[in-house]
Each structure stands twice: as C-alpha cells, then as structure tokens.
Design a protein around this motif. Structure first.
Motif, mmCIF file in Angstrom:
data_model
loop_
_atom_site.group_PDB
_atom_site.id
_atom_site.type_symbol
_atom_site.label_atom_id
_atom_site.label_comp_id
_atom_site.label_asym_id
_atom_site.label_seq_id
_atom_site.Cartn_x
_atom_site.Cartn_y
_atom_site.Cartn_z
ATOM 1 N N LYS A 89 -4.356 -2.579 -38.275
ATOM 2 C CA LYS A 89 -4.949 -1.236 -38.294
ATOM 3 C C LYS A 89 -4.006 -0.260 -39.008
ATOM 4 O O LYS A 89 -4.442 0.548 -39.829
ATOM 5 C CB LYS A 89 -5.231 -0.767 -36.864
ATOM 6 N N ALA A 90 -2.718 -0.359 -38.702
ATOM 7 C CA ALA A 90 -1.725 0.515 -39.348
ATOM 8 C C ALA A 90 -1.686 0.280 -40.855
ATOM 9 O O ALA A 90 -1.492 1.227 -41.627
ATOM 10 C CB ALA A 90 -0.350 0.287 -38.738
ATOM 11 N N MET A 91 -1.882 -0.964 -41.281
ATOM 12 C CA MET A 91 -1.851 -1.273 -42.718
ATOM 13 C C MET A 91 -3.019 -0.628 -43.466
ATOM 14 O O MET A 91 -2.962 -0.478 -44.683
ATOM 15 C CB MET A 91 -1.851 -2.787 -42.940
ATOM 16 N N GLN A 92 -4.081 -0.246 -42.747
ATOM 17 C CA GLN A 92 -5.238 0.412 -43.364
ATOM 18 C C GLN A 92 -5.113 1.941 -43.346
ATOM 19 O O GLN A 92 -5.982 2.642 -43.860
ATOM 20 C CB GLN A 92 -6.522 -0.004 -42.632
ATOM 21 N N SER A 93 -4.020 2.438 -42.760
ATOM 22 C CA SER A 93 -3.875 3.884 -42.574
ATOM 23 C C SER A 93 -3.324 4.581 -43.820
ATOM 24 O O SER A 93 -2.766 3.946 -44.719
ATOM 25 C CB SER A 93 -2.944 4.159 -41.392
ATOM 26 N N LYS A 94 -3.470 5.902 -43.821
ATOM 27 C CA LYS A 94 -2.893 6.720 -44.902
ATOM 28 C C LYS A 94 -1.374 6.614 -44.892
ATOM 29 O O LYS A 94 -0.752 6.593 -45.949
ATOM 30 C CB LYS A 94 -3.332 8.173 -44.758
ATOM 31 N N ALA A 95 -0.770 6.499 -43.701
ATOM 32 C CA ALA A 95 0.688 6.359 -43.617
ATOM 33 C C ALA A 95 1.157 5.101 -44.344
ATOM 34 O O ALA A 95 2.178 5.127 -45.038
ATOM 35 C CB ALA A 95 1.128 6.325 -42.150
ATOM 36 N N ALA A 96 0.424 4.015 -44.212
ATOM 37 C CA ALA A 96 0.785 2.773 -44.910
ATOM 38 C C ALA A 96 0.606 2.936 -46.416
ATOM 39 O O ALA A 96 1.462 2.507 -47.196
ATOM 40 C CB ALA A 96 -0.040 1.604 -44.393
ATOM 41 N N THR A 97 -0.494 3.572 -46.806
ATOM 42 C CA THR A 97 -0.736 3.811 -48.239
ATOM 43 C C THR A 97 0.383 4.661 -48.826
ATOM 44 O O THR A 97 0.909 4.361 -49.903
ATOM 45 C CB THR A 97 -2.097 4.508 -48.437
ATOM 46 N N ASP A 98 0.770 5.700 -48.110
ATOM 47 C CA ASP A 98 1.846 6.582 -48.575
ATOM 48 C C ASP A 98 3.186 5.837 -48.625
ATOM 49 O O ASP A 98 3.959 6.011 -49.567
ATOM 50 C CB ASP A 98 1.970 7.811 -47.681
ATOM 51 N N ALA A 99 3.465 5.027 -47.610
ATOM 52 C CA ALA A 99 4.723 4.268 -47.572
ATOM 53 C C ALA A 99 4.783 3.279 -48.733
ATOM 54 O O ALA A 99 5.831 3.142 -49.392
ATOM 55 C CB ALA A 99 4.861 3.534 -46.240
ATOM 56 N N MET A 100 3.666 2.595 -48.994
ATOM 57 C CA MET A 100 3.650 1.638 -50.109
ATOM 58 C C MET A 100 3.830 2.357 -51.437
ATOM 59 O O MET A 100 4.557 1.878 -52.315
ATOM 60 C CB MET A 100 2.364 0.817 -50.087
#
Length: 135
Positions: free
Chosen positions: A108-119
């Motif tokens: 679920k975290a990998m689908q989040s905006k935070a994950a997108t921003d971190a990547m």
C-alpha cells in the motif's frame, strides 16, 4: 520437539566436549536437527519475509546510497535490516533488501505519493522496479 537452547547445547557439546567427533558432524545432520527443532526461518511465528527490490537509477550511485528516503518511507512500517546493493558492472542497477513485517502495508505504501516522491528524489526508474518476496 527440542527447543533452540536444547539443540544449541547438544551441538555445542558435540563440537567442544568431543573434538575428535567433529568430523562426524555433517552439515546435513545439523540441518536436520534444526529443521526437527522447528527453527526454519519461515516456519517461525515471528518470521518476517525478506524482500528484494531491484531497479535502475538515474541520479548516480552515491546519491542513491546516501539518500535518507528509504528509512523515511519504510521505517514507520517497521521494516528492518535494510541493506543496499550496487551492480559493480553497471552502477545504475541497484537493489535494496529488507525484512518486512506487514507486506500489505508495504505494498500500500509503495502506491502512495510518498513512495512516488521518494523514488523521484532517489532517481529510481519506476518502470524498472521488480519486487521479490522470500518464499
């Protein structure tokens, strides 16, 4: 079924008290003892699956290795034992290995905006990301 402590004491006795019998102890026999004791990693109730994520990067190895984003993203999820790897033949190919207590929360975290921003911050090429889960 013997406990871990019982197996450890038995192996310790064989290897220290009876040094002449060391050659008798074979790897398979020790493994059989550990399996009989129920100590296989994925059979333990407290075991966490180990996860590998490998992908390409665009911002350079040093930037990716020095990034605080992995801990920021995965730390609150209880992810531990985070280790990084770099392909010595192609430093734009990297991997991260970690122990994950809750796979649903991580996915679920990998689908989040935070994950997108971190990547994006780390220079991860999202299309190249492959996640492998210990089986």
């Amino acid at each position: 079924m013997p406990s871990f402590e019982q197996v450890f004491r038995a192996l310790n006795e064989i290897l220290t008290v009876q040094p002449k019998r060391r050659s008798v102890v074979r790897r398979g026999w020790i493994l059989a003892l550990l399996v009989d004791a129920g100590l296989r990693r994925y059979d333990r109730e407290d075991a966490m699956p180990t996860v590998i994520g490998h992908h390409n990067i665009t911002k350079g190895t040093k930037h990716w290795l020095d990034s605080p984003k992995r801990k920021e993203l995965f730390g609150p999820l209880g992810v531990t034992n985070i280790r990084t790897f770099v392909d010595p033949q192609n430093p734009t190919r990297v991997a991260v290995l970690m122990d994950v207590p809750d796979m649903d929360a991580m996915m679920k975290a990998m689908q989040s905006k935070a994950a997108t921003d971190a990547m994006a911050f780390d220079g991860v090429v999202p299309e190249s990301l492959v996640i492998l889960v210990e089986s």
